[in-house]
Scaffold this active site. Structure first.
Site, PDB file in Angstrom:
ATOM      1  N   ARG A 141      -4.312 -16.152 -10.005  1.00 32.55           N
ATOM      2  CA  ARG A 141      -3.160 -16.557 -10.816  1.00 32.55           C
ATOM      3  C   ARG A 141      -2.940 -18.064 -10.716  1.00 32.55           C
ATOM      4  NH1 ARG A 141       1.592 -19.361 -10.910  1.00 32.55           N
ATOM      5  NH2 ARG A 141       1.937 -18.709  -8.754  1.00 32.55           N
ATOM      6  N   ASP A 142      -2.390 -18.521  -9.617  1.00 31.23           N
ATOM      7  CA  ASP A 142      -2.083 -19.947  -9.483  1.00 31.23           C
ATOM      8  C   ASP A 142      -3.357 -20.779  -9.488  1.00 31.23           C
ATOM      9  OD1 ASP A 142      -0.310 -22.030  -9.314  1.00 31.23           O
ATOM     10  OD2 ASP A 142      -0.078 -21.934  -7.154  1.00 31.23           O
TER      11      ASP A 142
ATOM     12  N   HIS B 293       4.095 -21.608   0.513  1.00 27.09           N
ATOM     13  CA  HIS B 293       3.090 -21.857  -0.525  1.00 27.09           C
ATOM     14  C   HIS B 293       2.935 -23.369  -0.666  1.00 27.09           C
ATOM     15  CE1 HIS B 293       1.290 -20.951  -4.634  1.00 27.09           C
ATOM     16  NE2 HIS B 293       1.609 -22.230  -4.767  1.00 27.09           N
TER      17      HIS B 293
ATOM     18  N   HIS C 147       0.634 -26.905  -1.843  1.00 25.23           N
ATOM     19  CA  HIS C 147      -0.410 -27.567  -2.621  1.00 25.23           C
ATOM     20  C   HIS C 147      -0.867 -28.803  -1.857  1.00 25.23           C
ATOM     21  CE1 HIS C 147      -0.160 -25.483  -6.673  1.00 25.23           C
ATOM     22  NE2 HIS C 147       0.747 -24.869  -5.923  1.00 25.23           N
TER      23      HIS C 147
ATOM     24  N   CYS D 142      -0.159 -26.527 -11.362  1.00 19.88           N
ATOM     25  CA  CYS D 142       0.876 -26.011 -12.260  1.00 19.88           C
ATOM     26  C   CYS D 142       0.821 -26.758 -13.588  1.00 19.88           C
ATOM     27  CB  CYS D 142       2.256 -26.172 -11.621  1.00 19.88           C
ATOM     28  SG  CYS D 142       3.586 -25.592 -12.696  1.00 19.88           S
TER      29      CYS D 142
ATOM     30  N   ASN E 254      -4.020 -25.702  -4.814  1.00 20.28           N
ATOM     31  CA  ASN E 254      -3.456 -25.129  -3.606  1.00 20.28           C
ATOM     32  C   ASN E 254      -4.333 -25.466  -2.404  1.00 20.28           C
ATOM     33  OD1 ASN E 254      -1.467 -22.772  -4.822  1.00 20.28           O
ATOM     34  ND2 ASN E 254      -3.285 -23.084  -6.079  1.00 20.28           N
TER      35      ASN E 254
END
Length: 304
Positions: free
Chosen positions: A13-14, A210, A212, A243, A252
């Site tokens: 996903r990310d 989470h 980055h 993002c 990430n």
């Protein structure tokens, strides 16, 4: 027994949502299976967003239909609003992760809702879960707060801002709250402060972090989180991601980089490092780029 750190894999996903290449649903389902073979037990598999805005996430229902339910594994679907939540519960997702922002600026840019609107949206989703008909097993619910350590539109985010938002989410009865450094603005000392504040604000909720690696602080921040007592961290295999609604946001922290650091420190993760590195190269080939993670280039130490 060594302390176990749960790593939630967010690559499908990310990791994919900010890449130029758009992978077909069948390829993304295969990506999830490869990650599970490498040891992932919680995976952010899909995002129920409009494909007009994030074409990389189109076909979430097809991805989930391609994945057979597996005991002991949780496939997570990200949602930004009630419409996304309805789509998610119509599939076989094991968990719904609702994304909210710590600031008006990012909330408006990311999902068209300011803080007040996001609060109403989340309260509506929680109410729907509580009011579900008997026998309708709703997936578990978690919430991720974006831009906890800094917003690309509103600038600095204070400890008090974060604590207030975490407290209000905790009052809704959400079991797990993730604090996200969406643009890589955090530092280890700020991580410690905001983890402590979040824990006080919502003592009954599990915390997840989470990070980055936009400014090369991702692993240092993960270390600070672990030292502060957090046992759940997100990471993306190969260090891919970013993002699309945050200018300059990059990938990430790499799952293999995090696993290697934790294993060297005596922690357990349940991941096979060699299989992770192979998966990083597999997905990078399909994206037409080299994986940004360090372990994908240098390999583990010691070798063999």
């Amino acid at each position: 027994m060594s302390r176990f750190i749960q790593i939630v894999e967010v690559g499908p996903r990310d990791g994919l949502q900010n890449e130029a290449a758009v992978l077909e649903p069948a390829v993304r389902a295969g990506f999830v299976r490869r990650l599970e073979a490498a040891g992932a037990r919680r995976i952010e598999a899909v995002s129920f967003v409009h494909p007009k805005y994030v074409p990389q996430m189109a076909g979430a229902e097809e991805v989930m239909a391609d994945l057979r339910p597996e005991a002991g594994r949780s496939r997570i679907g990200l949602v930004l609003n009630a419409r996304g939540y309805d789509r998610a519960i119509a599939t076989r997702v094991d968990e719904v992760n609702v994304s909210v922002a710590a600031t008006d600026g990012f909330g408006l840019k990311n999902q068209g809702l300011d803080l007040k609107g996001q609060a109403a949206m989340l309260a509506d989703i929680v109410a729907r879960r509580h009011n579900a008909a008997p026998g309708d097993a709703a997936p578990s619910l978690s919430v991720t707060i974006s831009c906890v350590w800094g917003c690309p539109f509103d600038g600095e985010v204070s400890v008090d801002q974060v604590a207030d938002l975490v407290g209000r989410i905790g009052e809704l009865g959400v079991d797990e709250i993730a604090l996200a450094d969406t643009i890589g603005a955090g530092d280890p000392w700020a991580v410690t402060k905001k983890v402590e504040a979040a824990r006080k604000a919502a003592p009954d909720a599990k915390l997840r972090l989470h990070f980055h690696d936009t400014r090369n602080t991702g692993l240092a921040n993960a270390y600070a989180g672990v030292e502060a007592g957090v046992d759940i961290l997100d990471a993306s295999v190969g260090g891919i991601g970013g993002c699309p609604f945050a200018p300059g946001a990059t990938g990430n922290i790499g799952t293999e980089d995090l696993v290697h650091m934790l294993h060297r420190g005596g922690f357990e993760t349940g991941y096979d490092l060699d299989a992770l590195i192979q998966t990083a190269h597999w997905v990078a080939q399909r994206l037409g780029k080299a994986p940004p993670s360090s372990l994908s280039r240098a390999g583990p130490f010691p070798r063999g």
